[in-house]
Design an enzyme around this catalytic site. Structure first.
Site, PDB file in Angstrom:
ATOM      1  N   LYS A  81     -31.060  -3.401  12.835  1.00 31.44           N
ATOM      2  CA  LYS A  81     -31.716  -4.630  12.581  1.00 31.44           C
ATOM      3  C   LYS A  81     -31.786  -5.031  11.116  1.00 31.44           C
ATOM      4  O   LYS A  81     -32.457  -6.703  11.060  1.00 31.44           O
ATOM      5  CB  LYS A  81     -32.990  -3.490  12.576  1.00 31.44           C
ATOM      6  CG  LYS A  81     -33.658  -3.091  13.675  1.00 31.44           C
ATOM      7  CD  LYS A  81     -34.820  -2.486  13.550  1.00 31.44           C
ATOM      8  CE  LYS A  81     -35.209  -0.961  14.564  1.00 31.44           C
ATOM      9  NZ  LYS A  81     -34.980  -0.312  13.586  1.00 31.44           N
ATOM     10  N   LYS A 126     -25.674   1.960   1.730  1.00 31.44           N
ATOM     11  CA  LYS A 126     -27.166   0.920   1.306  1.00 31.44           C
ATOM     12  C   LYS A 126     -27.263   1.304  -0.279  1.00 31.44           C
ATOM     13  O   LYS A 126     -27.485   0.010  -0.261  1.00 31.44           O
ATOM     14  CB  LYS A 126     -28.523   2.029   2.207  1.00 31.44           C
ATOM     15  CG  LYS A 126     -28.315   1.810   3.814  1.00 31.44           C
ATOM     16  CD  LYS A 126     -29.349   1.618   4.217  1.00 31.44           C
ATOM     17  CE  LYS A 126     -29.974   1.160   6.030  1.00 31.44           C
ATOM     18  NZ  LYS A 126     -31.441   0.775   6.197  1.00 31.44           N
ATOM     19  N   LYS A 148     -22.031  -1.630  13.071  1.00 32.71           N
ATOM     20  CA  LYS A 148     -22.927  -1.683  13.711  1.00 32.71           C
ATOM     21  C   LYS A 148     -23.647  -2.950  14.038  1.00 32.71           C
ATOM     22  O   LYS A 148     -24.128  -3.525  13.339  1.00 32.71           O
ATOM     23  CB  LYS A 148     -23.406  -0.273  14.233  1.00 32.71           C
ATOM     24  CG  LYS A 148     -24.237  -0.162  13.447  1.00 32.71           C
ATOM     25  CD  LYS A 148     -25.684   1.101  13.233  1.00 32.71           C
ATOM     26  CE  LYS A 148     -26.333   0.820  12.642  1.00 32.71           C
ATOM     27  NZ  LYS A 148     -27.989   0.977  12.882  1.00 32.71           N
TER      28      LYS A 148
END
Ligand code: ATP
Ligand code: LTN
Length: 337
Positions: A201, A117, A198
């Site tokens: 959201k 991230k 994957k």
């Protein structure tokens, strides 16, 4: 209320950081529901974790309530499980600070989710690095034995184990050391548009990436129709990265129907082409989600009942975690007058 004295305690949570999708459902929620009868359950909407990336405040509030409604719509029973919002129980943030003071920075810097991230953002917030310590606090203040999560969260639960063990070593036996519980199928649902990443959201706004739990049947059908496959034209499970798309579709079908791999392959034995595979997988997903969507609409229609569930859940969670907090503060040398 069920008698929970001899039951293992379970803690898990989902961030209200976007629309819940099929990965959240099969990797987490469905397993929580299946185990709920013989466990002492705590299911949290982890809104403080959602703040580690930029959020629109009004949207975050709405999504927090919607996420709670989806927990119940998917089958979490508030009589059997304590459902609450993380920020309603201030012990979580307080224990996070206390655990920060025994957690080496190096442990956090090697978390793969942090590394991934932080590569994708130009301003790395301290909260993103500290995220797993808050998660450890969530789990260990309830003395949870089990943490049912998708594969991507295994490393964070292992860090919670390390933190609990370190605290116990320094200050004496205090916390239960939790175990990650990862289901054999559905632990990693991949994106329909790209089966190498994957389903998440974060990407669910990209067309065709995710099946969101509240998508209408037409939208679900369209997402599956667009799903990536390959040119082998062979419907069977495989580890081959080139066949990851078909493998993902079969995995979704397997976990929703509860069939074995060989039963699944048999179901598709005489099928011609990936088009029919996509239609059949879309159908089972639509049928699985239909009652959930209906129940969700009913719950959102009467949000008073949902508020009551969350207030009761928050009260119960606060009571249990506050007694642990007092013990931890005392052991660490904080003065209590
Ligand atoms: P974000 O994109 O905001 O990071 P997310 O979709 O990854 O969100 P989380 O709130 O981080 O969702 O995860 C909630 C639970 O769902 C966790 O137990 C996580 O492991 C599980 N989960 C998330 N994505 C998947 C997936 N694609 N397959 C299986 N389980 C998943
Ligand atoms: N980091 C988790 C969400 C989460 C969680 C937890 C899961 C926060 N606290 C405690 C299990 C137990 C995620 O899924 N992204």
């Amino acid at each position: 209320m069920p008698d929970t004295i001899n039951m293992k305690r379970v803690f898990s949570g989902i961030q209200p950081s976007g629309d819940l999708h099929l990965g959240n459902y099969v990797g987490a929620l469905k397993g929580w529901v299946n185990q709920q009868n013989n466990r002492d359950n705590f299911f949290c909407i982890v809104d403080l974790h959602a703040l580690t990336v930029k959020q629109n405040p009004d949207e975050l509030r709405d999504r927090t309530l919607q996420t709670a409604a989806l927990y119940i719509a998917c089958g979490i029973d508030p009589i059997k499980s304590c459902v609450f919002i993380q920020s309603h129980v201030s012990v979580h943030a307080e224990v996070c600070w206390l655990l920060n003071c025994i957690t080496p920075l190096g442990w956090l810097e090697r978390m793969t989710q942090y590394k991934d991230k932080s590569l994708r953002t130009d301003s790395i917030l301290a909260g993103l690095l500290d995220y797993p310590v808050l998660m450890a606090a969530d789990i260990i203040i309830y003395d949870a034995h089990e943490v049912p999560v998708g594969e991507d969260q295994k490393q964070h639960v292992e860090l919670a184990r390390d933190i609990a063990q370190r605290f116990n070593r320094i200050y004496g036996e205090t916390f239960v050391v939790p175990e990650p519980v990862i289901s054999k199928t559905g632990a990693r649902v991949m994106g329909l548009n790209d089966a190498t990443i994957k389903m998440s959201k974060e990407h669910s706004k990209i067309r065709g990436h995710a099946v969101r739990l509240l998508d209408d049947p037409k939208e679900i059908e369209r997402s599956f129709k667009r799903a990536v496959t390959d040119s082998y034209n062979e419907i069977r499970f495989s580890d081959d990265t080139e066949r990851a798309g078909v493998n993902n579709l079969l995995g979704i079908y397997k976990v929703i129907t509860g069939k074995t791999e060989s039963q699944v392959e048999k179901d598709f034995e005489n099928l011609k082409g990936y088009g029919s595979l996509k239609t059949i997988v879309a159908e089972v997903v639509i049928e699985e989600l239909r009652p959930i969507q209906e129940k969700y609409a009913r719950i959102m229609n009467d949000s008073g009942e949902l508020h009551r569930i969350l207030l009761d859940g928050g009260e119960k969670a606060a009571e249990i975690s506050e007694s642990k907090l007092s013990e931890v503060k005392y052991k660490m040398g904080l003065l209590n007058l």
